[in-house]
Design a protein around this motif. Structure first.
Motif, short mmCIF file in Angstrom:
data_model
loop_
_atom_site.label_atom_id
_atom_site.label_comp_id
_atom_site.label_asym_id
_atom_site.label_seq_id
_atom_site.Cartn_x
_atom_site.Cartn_y
_atom_site.Cartn_z
N PRO A 97 -22.01 10.27 -13.89
CA PRO A 97 -21.06 11.04 -14.71
C PRO A 97 -21.01 12.48 -14.21
CG PRO A 97 -23.08 10.55 -15.93
CD PRO A 97 -23.17 9.80 -14.63
N HIS A 98 -19.90 13.13 -14.37
CA HIS A 98 -19.83 14.53 -13.94
C HIS A 98 -18.81 15.28 -14.77
CE1 HIS A 98 -16.09 13.81 -11.66
NE2 HIS A 98 -16.60 12.61 -11.50
N LEU A 99 -18.99 16.58 -14.83
CA LEU A 99 -18.16 17.37 -15.74
C LEU A 99 -17.61 18.61 -15.04
CD1 LEU A 99 -17.14 18.04 -18.57
CD2 LEU A 99 -19.39 18.95 -19.13
N CYS A 100 -18.43 19.31 -14.30
CA CYS A 100 -17.99 20.60 -13.80
C CYS A 100 -17.44 20.54 -12.38
CB CYS A 100 -19.11 21.63 -13.86
SG CYS A 100 -20.40 21.35 -12.64
N TYR A 101 -17.48 19.35 -11.78
CA TYR A 101 -16.97 19.24 -10.41
C TYR A 101 -15.47 18.98 -10.43
CZ TYR A 101 -15.82 17.24 -5.91
OH TYR A 101 -15.22 16.99 -4.73
N ALA B 3 -25.37 15.72 -7.61
CA ALA B 3 -24.62 14.98 -6.59
C ALA B 3 -23.40 15.76 -6.11
CB ALA B 3 -24.17 13.64 -7.16
N CYS B 4 -22.92 16.71 -6.93
CA CYS B 4 -21.70 17.42 -6.56
C CYS B 4 -21.97 18.57 -5.60
CB CYS B 4 -20.97 17.92 -7.80
SG CYS B 4 -21.83 19.23 -8.67
N THR B 5 -23.25 18.90 -5.38
CA THR B 5 -23.52 19.98 -4.43
C THR B 5 -24.37 19.50 -3.26
OG1 THR B 5 -25.56 20.63 -5.53
CG2 THR B 5 -23.57 21.73 -6.27
N ARG C 71 -19.20 24.04 -8.71
CA ARG C 71 -20.25 23.11 -8.34
C ARG C 71 -21.52 23.39 -9.13
NH1 ARG C 71 -18.04 21.52 -3.06
NH2 ARG C 71 -16.00 21.29 -3.98
N GLY C 72 -22.19 22.31 -9.48
CA GLY C 72 -23.59 22.42 -9.88
C GLY C 72 -23.89 23.16 -11.16
N ILE C 73 -23.01 23.14 -12.14
CA ILE C 73 -23.29 23.89 -13.35
C ILE C 73 -23.74 22.99 -14.50
CG2 ILE C 73 -22.24 25.32 -15.16
CD1 ILE C 73 -20.48 26.46 -12.94
N CYS C 74 -23.08 21.87 -14.67
CA CYS C 74 -23.33 21.08 -15.86
C CYS C 74 -24.55 20.18 -15.74
CB CYS C 74 -22.12 20.23 -16.21
SG CYS C 74 -21.87 18.84 -15.08
N ARG C 75 -24.94 19.87 -14.57
CA ARG C 75 -26.13 19.05 -14.31
C ARG C 75 -25.99 17.59 -14.77
NH1 ARG C 75 -29.52 21.64 -10.70
NH2 ARG C 75 -27.98 23.28 -10.37
N LEU C 76 -24.81 17.22 -15.20
CA LEU C 76 -24.62 15.84 -15.64
C LEU C 76 -24.72 14.87 -14.46
CD1 LEU C 76 -21.70 15.28 -18.16
CD2 LEU C 76 -24.08 14.53 -18.33
N CYS C 77 -24.38 15.38 -13.28
CA CYS C 77 -24.28 14.49 -12.13
C CYS C 77 -25.61 14.37 -11.36
CB CYS C 77 -23.19 14.97 -11.19
SG CYS C 77 -23.65 16.44 -10.28
N LEU C 78 -26.69 14.85 -11.97
CA LEU C 78 -27.98 14.77 -11.26
C LEU C 78 -28.27 13.35 -10.79
CD1 LEU C 78 -30.40 16.97 -13.41
CD2 LEU C 78 -29.37 17.53 -11.20
S1 FES Z 1 -20.60 17.81 -11.88
FE1 FES Z 1 -21.53 19.43 -12.93
S2 FES Z 1 -23.37 19.73 -11.82
FE2 FES Z 1 -22.34 18.22 -10.69
#
Ligand code: FES
Ligand code: SF4
Ligand code: SF4
Ligand code: SF4
Lengths: 679, 200
Positions: free
Chosen positions: B25-29, B53-55, B36-43
């Motif tokens: 799952p991802h939110l801030c990408y 995963a987005c960075t 990049r890399g703010i929400c941490r949902l995509c860890l």
């Molecule tokens: S989508 Fe938000 S940290 Fe990767």
């Protein structure tokens, strides 16, 4: 459902979400040309089809002083056909002009010019690009043999230096403006030539603030300097161009010193701009109305063409000559033959080969005499007796408004086919209500030659009908009376199929099915062809395959400031509105920018005692308008800038109808005015 | 280049982000905003470490896990915190994600500070800024700034839980360089920015 923004030539793809007779929101899909981005007009300005000013029923009247009578479609079309036939019989084809519109679809423009040429035998066919890029068209056609952008918009990402001349890109082609600015943030250079401190000037690495109407001198001086310094591309000039020696000789007078005096730009800056442009491999030139809308518009566009040829910039990725087309379908309207001298595919009416092709396709003989251009048609009233006007509002868009109104009053027969009531409607004898872009199928072609679909998302209101349907029905009546053939089309796709057959070298490979997902660029000769991105890689489209230099010379504007009219008026657009304002001022955009504001430099304002926000009058030799003063140094001292979107305060009441000798474009960008306080 | 994702061999090109070949799952990408890399949902778990995963770019021989117990728990907590602090009423995809992760925001009790109380700001003819619904993903800020427009009418202000995007000095939007392109609306995943035309 996906469709194409109806405002500007960027041709952004939009997905309006419509519910209960209104637009809830507009999103953009992640496909070219805009990849999800939009500007305020595409995002918030698509609601004009819901305006109370929609034309809903066909109406007719015998003369201008009667009231309109609501009639059935049959009656309106019979009436129109009979009137046109009567003029044709009495005065011949020379007395009839038919204007398609750069806001209607390719299919509709094709049908309009077919109706004019095949049935009414007139080549008096033209559209509003006469008023915007006709100068570029002349210069590019005669030099390169083609008049579109030579490079695709994707090339912006490969361009290392932009030379932007006379284009307020962030307001008039905002999505392209944002792309260029982003590329500049990534490290590309941006040279902006503009008298005004626009968003582009703000983003520029080098801004050349020329005096209005002197760009030509600057461009010639750049060329001369490049030659002098040996920075030109000798191999390219030898292999790919002709006419160089004569042109070179013509540059004698254009020294940097002279240029500084005439343009007001320091000579070091001109030299630097020349050096950067010549020595950057991927340098692309972009321009718009600031170049073209002058009595020397063609010459100025030509100077840019010459400069690009000298430095070998045409036919290469990330470079090229890129006129930014205005209306959504200006490119398509030209491609489809909406011009007095060419048939679809730019085949010349005066040349037998082109005529033969269409005579065979349409089964009729064609008039070999090129027609009059739009500005000339209006001047020829009442010799021209009948005008069939589609989607245009000349009362707002033509220069010298009072003069034009007098002409329209003297016009015996005017058909107005449009979606909204505008300033010209009141001069009509017949009003034919048309469907808007949300209410019909078809294609538009954007500024970088991408043919894109529009899709029917709604039924037209009242008895409004798509332009193609109206044209087809009118054509059927004319054909019957004249005993000429006229095909009947079940829908826009069938018309497009005829276009593909007519100009296969250009459109042959572009089918509606291919356009389902995203647009395809012409030339696209067959279905496996991806569509051409960069034009003229190998050869130019001229008889010899070489590009031609043409010498051009600087002349001052037709009207220069005097004691009584000491300021220079320049007209143009603002971000929130579009041309005559017919669309944007009947949308949500009106709220953001409700009235005319003219830009006045603080020094001029100080001298005249004008406060920011004060209502003043702008006066030229031809008329006066009221406006709110916006005191800002965006505009240089001595210059007043007025957008022309406001029918109640029309900037074109002030402009003059001095025309460029080649393109017949009016000099919208320079008129002498004075400002008066209201006391 | 080859790597393993959840035990399976995967072929990837140089420079590919893990997000492009895995499916957390991802939110801030967002591909256009460069956020990049703010929400941490995509860890995801990369060779035993947790990385967004987005960075993170794919590399030869990587061992990537996207769905471990630990990651599930972490995502659940992150989603619960979003739901706790923010009105997700107009973010159906986030609500679905919360449900899929069996989130129960209530279990954290009440928060002393809460963005839900923020009033919507209506300062222009086109759209609302309803920061009670904002999850601080920054997408709007980046769409307006470097990502797309280069206009910089929005910036992140405040700290911690109270951090939120707004205009410089909290000015009304018409007094900023905003050009009302609505590109911030298009990328906003929560309905915090939404057109007035969608209001009933
Ligand atoms: S989508 Fe938000 S940290 Fe990767
Ligand atoms: S840039 Fe042009 S085509 Fe794109 S949304 Fe704006 S007006 Fe429409
Ligand atoms: S609408 Fe305004 S704030 Fe939003 S992205 Fe565009 S310029 Fe920035
Ligand atoms: S307003 Fe929307 S896009 Fe901007 S930070 Fe908040 S949730 Fe993200």
């Amino acid at each position: 459902m996906r469709t194409t923004c109806p405002y500007c030539g960027v041709g952004c793809q939009v997905e309006p979400e419509i519910q209960g007779g209104r637009i809830l929101r507009v999103l953009a899909p992640d496909i070219p040309p805009n990849h999800g981005a939009l500007c305020v007009k595409g995002r918030f300005g698509l609601d004009f089809p819901f305006s109370g000013k929609r034309l809903l029923y066909p109406m007719v009247r015998e003369d201008r002083h009667q009231a309109f009578r609501r009639v059935s479609w049959d009656e309106a079309l019979d009436f129109t056909a009979n009137k046109l036939l009567a003029v044709l019989k009495r005065r011949g084809p020379e007395a009839i002009a038919v204007f398609p519109s750069a806001k209607t679809t390719n299919e509709e423009v094709y049908l309009t010019q077919k109706l004019a040429r095949a049935l009414l035998s007139t080549n008096h066919v033209d559209h509003c690009s006469r008023l915007c890029h006709s100068s570029s068209t002349v210069a590019l056609s005669r030099s390169l043999g083609g008049a579109s952008m030579t490079n695709p918009l994707e090339d912006i990402w490969k361009t290392d230096l932009f030379l932007v001349v006379g284009s307020n890109t962030t307001e008039t082609h905002p999505v392209i403006g944002a792309m260029i600015k982003k590329r500049v943030r990534q490290g590309a250079g941006l040279i902006v030539v503009d008298p005004r401190y626009t968003g582009m000037a703000e983003a520029a690495t080098l801004w050349l603030r020329v005096r209005p109407g002197t760009d030509l001198f600057l461009l010639n001086a750049m060329a001369r300097y490049i030659l002098e310094e040996g920075l030109w591309d000798q191999g390219y000039v030898e292999e790919r161009t002709e006419g160089f020696a004569a042109w070179r000789a013509s540059l004698e007078a254009y020294t940097l010193e002279e240029a500084e005096g005439i343009t007001g730009v320091e000579k070091e800056k001109i030299a630097l701009a020349a050096r950067l442009y010549a020595t950057t491999e991927r340098a692309g030139a972009y321009w718009a109305m600031g170049v073209t809308q002058h009595t020397k518009g063609t010459a100025t566009a030509q100077a840019l063409v010459n400069l690009a040829l000298l430095t070998g910039k045409v036919g290469k990725e990330g470079a090229g000559l890129n006129p930014l087309r205005g209306q959504n379908n200006v490119q398509g309207a030209g491609d489809m033959g909406g011009l007095p001298d060419v048939l679809p595919g730019y085949l010349k009416v005066a040349e037998e080969a082109g005529r033969k092709r269409f005579e065979a396709l349409w089964g009729v003989g064609l008039n070999p005499e090129p027609g009059l251009r739009m500005t000339e048609v209006f001047q020829r009233i009442p010799e021209v007796e009948a005008i069939y006007l589609i989607g245009e509002d000349p009362v707002t868009s033509e220069p010298y408004q009072d003069h034009l109104k007098a002409k329209l009053e003297a016009l015996p027969f005017l058909v107005v086919q449009d979606i909204l009531e505008n300033e010209t409607t009141s001069f009509a004898h017949v009003v034919l209500p048309a469907a808007s872009f949300l209410e019909k199928d078809g294609t538009f072609t954007n500024t970088d030659r991408r043919v894109q679909r529009i899709r029917k998302l709604l039924d037209p209101p009242g008895e409004a009908r798509p332009d193609w349907w109206i044209l087809q029905e009118l054509g059927r009546r004319l054909a019957q009376a004249l005993g000429r053939p006229w095909a009947s089309y079940p829908g826009p796709e069938a018309i497009w199929e005829e276009v593909r057959r007519a100009i296969p070298e250009m459109m042959g490979g572009i089918t509606y099915r291919r356009l389902e997902r995203e647009g395809v660029r012409w030339p696209c000769p067959h279905e496996d062809h991806p569509g051409e991105a960069v034009l003229f890689r190998e050869r130019f489209n001229t008889p010899t395959g070489k590009a031609r230099f043409f010498p051009v010379h600087y002349t001052p504007p037709a009207e220069t400031p005097s004691q009584d009219y000491p300021l220079t008026l320049s007209t143009g657009r603002v971000l929130f509105h579009w041309h005559g304002g017919t669309l944007s001022r009947n949308s949500q955009l009106q709220e953001a920018y409700p009235e005319l504001k003219v830009e006045v430099n603080p020094k001029d304002a100080g001298r005249l005692g004008i406060q920011d926000g004060e209502i003043i009058q702008v006066v030229s030799r031809r008329g006066r308008i009221r406006a709110r003063a916006w005191v800002t140094d965006r505009t240089p001292e001595g210059v007043v800038y007025a957008p022309f979107h406001f029918a109640e305060a029309p900037a074109n009441r002030l402009t003059l109808d001095a025309l460029d000798p080649f393109s017949r474009i009016p000099e919208y960008k320079v008129a002498a005015v004075r400002l008066e306080k209201l006391d | 280049m080859r790597l393993r994702v959840n035990g399976q061999e995967v072929e990837a090109q140089e420079g590919t982000l893990l997000l492009e070949i895995t499916d957390p799952p991802h939110l801030c990408y967002h591909p256009h905003t460069e956020t990049r890399g703010i929400c941490r949902l995509c860890l995801v778990e990369v060779d035993g470490r947790l990385l967004p995963a987005c960075t993170t770019q794919a590399q030869e021989g990587m061992e990537v896990r996207t769905d471990t117990q630990e990651l599930q728990t972490l995502r659940r907590t992150l989603l619960e915190w979003l739901a706790l602090t923010t009105d997700l009423g107009q973010a159906p995809s986030l609500l679905a994600l919360l449900k899929a992760h069996h989130g129960q925001p209530q279990r954290w009790g009440k928060l002393p500070l809460n963005r839900r109380e923020r009033e919507p700001i209506r300062d222009n003819p086109f759209f609302l800024r309803d920061y009670a619904k904002c999850v601080n993903c920054r997408l709007c800020v980046d769409a307006c700034g470097d990502g797309i427009m280069g206009v910089y009418a929005l910036a992140l202000e405040g700290r911690g839980l109270m951090a939120h995007p707004t205009t410089p000095l909290d000015r009304p939007l018409p007094e900023t360089p905003c050009v009302f392109c609505g590109n911030c609306l298009q990328v906003c995943p929560t309905g915090a920015l939404r057109p007035l035309s969608a209001e009933v």
